[in-house]
Design an enzyme around this catalytic site. Structure first.
Site, PDB file in Angstrom:
ATOM      1  N   TYR A   1       0.540  -1.279   0.091  1.00 17.95           N
ATOM      2  CA  TYR A   1       0.055  -0.409   0.051  1.00 17.95           C
ATOM      3  C   TYR A   1       1.251   1.471   0.156  1.00 17.95           C
ATOM      4  CZ  TYR A   1      -3.140   4.212   1.467  1.00 17.95           C
ATOM      5  OH  TYR A   1      -3.964   5.067   1.697  1.00 17.95           O
TER       6      TYR A   1
ATOM      7  N   GLU B   1      -3.624   7.201  -3.872  1.00 21.23           N
ATOM      8  CA  GLU B   1      -3.800   6.447  -2.943  1.00 21.23           C
ATOM      9  C   GLU B   1      -3.534   5.102  -4.252  1.00 21.23           C
ATOM     10  OE1 GLU B   1      -6.130   5.169   0.545  1.00 21.23           O
ATOM     11  OE2 GLU B   1      -7.005   4.237  -1.488  1.00 21.23           O
TER      12      GLU B   1
END
Lengths: 294, 429
Positions: free
Chosen positions: B142, B229
């Site tokens: 991530y 993101e």
């Protein structure tokens, strides 16, 4: 006394020849604020409001008039630079009324303002008024009454609502400050509470918060530690805002369990602050908290 | 705070749970008003990642099953084992809703695309799918850049646990998260990018990973994004035509939200906004410079200022009513804008009564009153209206309303106005 602005303030108005700038400069002057200069690049040499000289640059204005405070009505694309121009000219207190300034610009600007030791209030704020002394920004002057309650708020018109309620109830104000609703602001609730703490003329404090962010919680913690005996009342707007909805202000957002009205109210109450359900309850709660009549 | 992957950064970490950091700036997609963020579809976000120099596997967008089939044939012919077909919607949970599927043949791709196109995901109809070769994932990570308003910095966050809900990771396994704050003037420094790379467990590929961390920061800065993101960022295995196996880090999904206030300097980004997914009323409101959010209730609210608007809604609810909308007409609203705002409120059939609460500062009461009368004249439905105008030119406003004979009720205080409008909504319901 009062905080941020008073009868000794030597105010510069950046963008004074624009529609907004001139309109509000007129109102500020009518209130008694000492406007010593204005700036608009290319319009240096003019005079507005009969006596106020206009300069091309802030540095010229400061050299010629000794301006120590500025208020910015420059449109968003030019506003970050207007703030930095004021910082570079040595102005210590900067109010930025302009809204819709890109957030990433403000990251840089706020860092620079703090590095130079200046104070920025805003952007996207209504300014500050020390009743009977000076008003800087766009808050209507007529709603105030001089007195001893300090008010700090993230909102614009909601601030006016409460000031009016205080005045109608016979409760005067030392200074009313709107710090603005943007995600990145130069001055926090805590910064203003610190100023009120050191102001002998502020006997009680009203804090007007909103959902989103953690500024109210930080203010509650500050109060518990540094202002435990000062009568204090708060109001949080957005109690019924549905989660995940952004209500206009870039700052007013509920997400997950952070920044909710419930969390803020609990934190404020735990710090001994009375929380009003309606702006109209604030005067009574202030008296209940120990505010004596002026 | 013990157990953080990068101890040197402890001073920079706020004293609050990390999960609260992630979404503070990201509103629900359906709630945009003026001054909000613009959420981009995955394919548009990927475009911006590529422009920032980030590695993204090839993708295409299809609006029909036939298009999806043709594109799938292309990927399969180029050597892909399978293709992935992903619904392009701006709401979360599309995977769980069945909006992300794999297909091994062109026939299957067409069938899957047929099922996904037109599918309803949380009230949004899928109009487009993204298609690409299915990645052979070795490991998922991530990585994100997000505006941290408390610290007043852009925060870069990484985790060795990707492809899952990052809030869960932050809560259950904070050791797996790494986070640094970019310098406001100097940006994300090389050593910070390296810290991220090593702490994410990408030490054996730290140059590649550090470059990607810098790319994510660059994507945020270049586009005035308050969130970039990548979840998952993944080590992906590819087999070349000659059979050689290579592994590289690739961005497999992307979420970007842009700062509305900065769009003026990115005219090309305005075109990436997906108007199809917005409530037409929201789009109209934005065009008028109004901040409007439709809600479920019966009491239409028109207020100037977001804080006062929220407070007014709170009071309506406290008095037993349900607001039908949030509407901030902004400062200095002229009469035509007021009239347009009133039309927006009335376009909602569930509105039974309207409350107008204006505190004149920049906004002048007489302008608002003229706008209300103009709107009243065009109104086809008889909806009772309670008006409270104070501040600048309030007396003039009261005269205008009284002399108009438009049957608009004036209220002396906010509390009285709220009480009255709740009663009216109840009576006419």
């Amino acid at each position: 006394m009062s905080i941020l602005v008073d009868q000794h303030t030597r105010l510069l108005v950046q963008g004074i020849t624009g529609r907004e700038g001139l309109f509000h400069a007129t109102a500020m002057q009518a209130y008694g604020t000492n406007i010593v200069a204005g700036t608009t690049p290319g319009k240096g040499g003019q005079t507005v409001l009969e006596t106020v000289p206009v300069f091309d640059t802030v540095a010229q204005a400061v050299r010629a008039t000794g301006a120590d405070t500025t208020v910015i009505y420059v449109p968003a694309p030019g506003a970050p630079d207007a703030i930095l121009e004021a910082v570079d000219a040595g102005i210590g207190t900067i109010f930025c009324i302009t809204e819709h300034i890109p957030v990433l610009d403000m990251l840089k600007v706020v860092a620079e303002v703090h590095a130079k030791g200046a104070r920025l209030i805003g952007p996207n704020c209504p300014g500050a008024t020390s009743p009977g002394k000076a008003k800087v920004g766009i808050i209507p002057g007529s709603i105030h009454k001089p007195g001893h309650v300090g008010l700090v708020s993230r909102s614009g018109t909601l601030t006016y609502e409460v000031v009016q309620a205080l005045t109608d109830a016979g409760i005067g104000q030392s200074t009313c400050v709107g710090i603005g609703g943007d995600p990145i602001a130069g001055t926090s609730f805590t910064d203003v509470l610190q100023l009120f703490k050191d102001d002998p003329d502020t006997h009680a404090i009203v804090l007007m918060g909103e959902i989103g962010g953690g500024a109210e919680e930080a203010a509650a913690a500050y109060r518990a530690e540094h202002l435990p005996n000062v009568p204090m009342v708060a109001f949080i707007a957005g109690r019924t805002a549905p989660p995940g909805r952004r209500m206009g202000h870039a700052g007013a957002i509920i997400s997950g369990s952070g920044g909710t009205a419930e969390g803020k109210i609990a934190a404020l109450q735990a710090a001994g602050i009375r929380v009003a359900d309606s702006p109209s309850q604030i005067p009574a709660l202030l008296r209940e908290a120990g505010l004596r009549a002026d | 705070m013990a157990g953080w992957a990068v101890p040197d950064d402890l001073t920079m970490l706020p004293q609050r749970p990390l999960w609260s950091l992630r979404y503070p700036e990201v509103p629900d997609q359906r709630s945009r008003g003026a001054g909000a963020s613009v959420k981009l579809q995955e394919f548009a976000a990927k475009q911006l990642l590529v422009q920032a120099g980030l590695p993204v596997p090839a993708w295409s967008v299809a609006t029909t099953a036939a298009e999806a089939r043709t594109q799938a044939e292309g990927y399969l012919a180029a050597g892909a084992d399978r293709v992935v077909i992903k619904a392009q919607v701006l709401v979360g949970g599309r995977g769980k809703a069945g909006g992300v599927k794999l297909a091994a043949t062109a026939d299957e791709a067409e069938t899957v695309a047929t099922a996904i196109l037109g599918m309803d995901i949380k009230g949004i109809t899928v109009r487009r799918v993204l298609i690409g070769a299915a990645a052979d994932i070795v490991k998922e990570f991530y990585l994100a850049a997000v505006l941290d308003r408390t610290e007043q910095r852009v925060r870069i966050m990484g985790s060795a646990e990707g492809g899952v809900e990052i809030e869960t990771v932050a809560e259950t396994n904070p050791d797996a998260m790494v986070s640094v704050l970019a310098h406001p003037h100097l940006g994300l420094l090389d050593h910070q990018a390296r810290e991220i790379a090593f702490a994410m467990g990408l030490g054996d590929r730290w140059k590649e990973a550090a470059a990607i961390a810098k790319g994510v920061f660059k994507a945020a800065i270049d586009n005035d994004a308050d969130l970039v993101e990548i979840n998952p960022l993944a080590i992906v295995r590819t087999v070349g035509p000659d059979g050689t196996v290579t592994e590289s880090i690739q961005a497999l999904d992307a979420k970007i939200t842009l700062d509305d206030s900065a769009l003026y300097r990115h005219p090309q980004l305005e075109q990436l906004r997906d108007l199809d997914e917005e409530d037409p009323v929201d789009v109209e409101a934005r065009g008028l410079g109004l901040s409007f959010i439709r809600l479920e209730g019966t009491i239409g609210c028109m207020v100037n200022g977001a804080g006062l608007a929220m407070a007014t809604m709170d009071l309506v609810k406290r008095a037993g009513g349900e607001p039908a909308n949030f509407l901030d007409i902004g400062g200095g609203a002229r009469s035509d804008k007021v009239a347009a705002a009133m039309r927006l409120i009335l376009s909602d059939d569930s509105v039974r009564a309207i409350l107008v609460n204006i505190f004149g500062g920049i906004a002048r009461g007489d302008e608002v009153a003229r706008g209300l009368i103009e709107a009243r004249a065009q109104q086809t439905r008889d909806v009772p209206m309670v008006v409270r105008i104070v501040g600048t030119n309030a007396d003039l406003a009261a005269d205008i309303l009284r002399e108009s004979g438009a049957g608009i009720e004036a209220a002396s205080s906010l509390d009285a106005a709220v009480e009255r409008v709740v009663a009216l909504a109840g009576v006419s319901a």
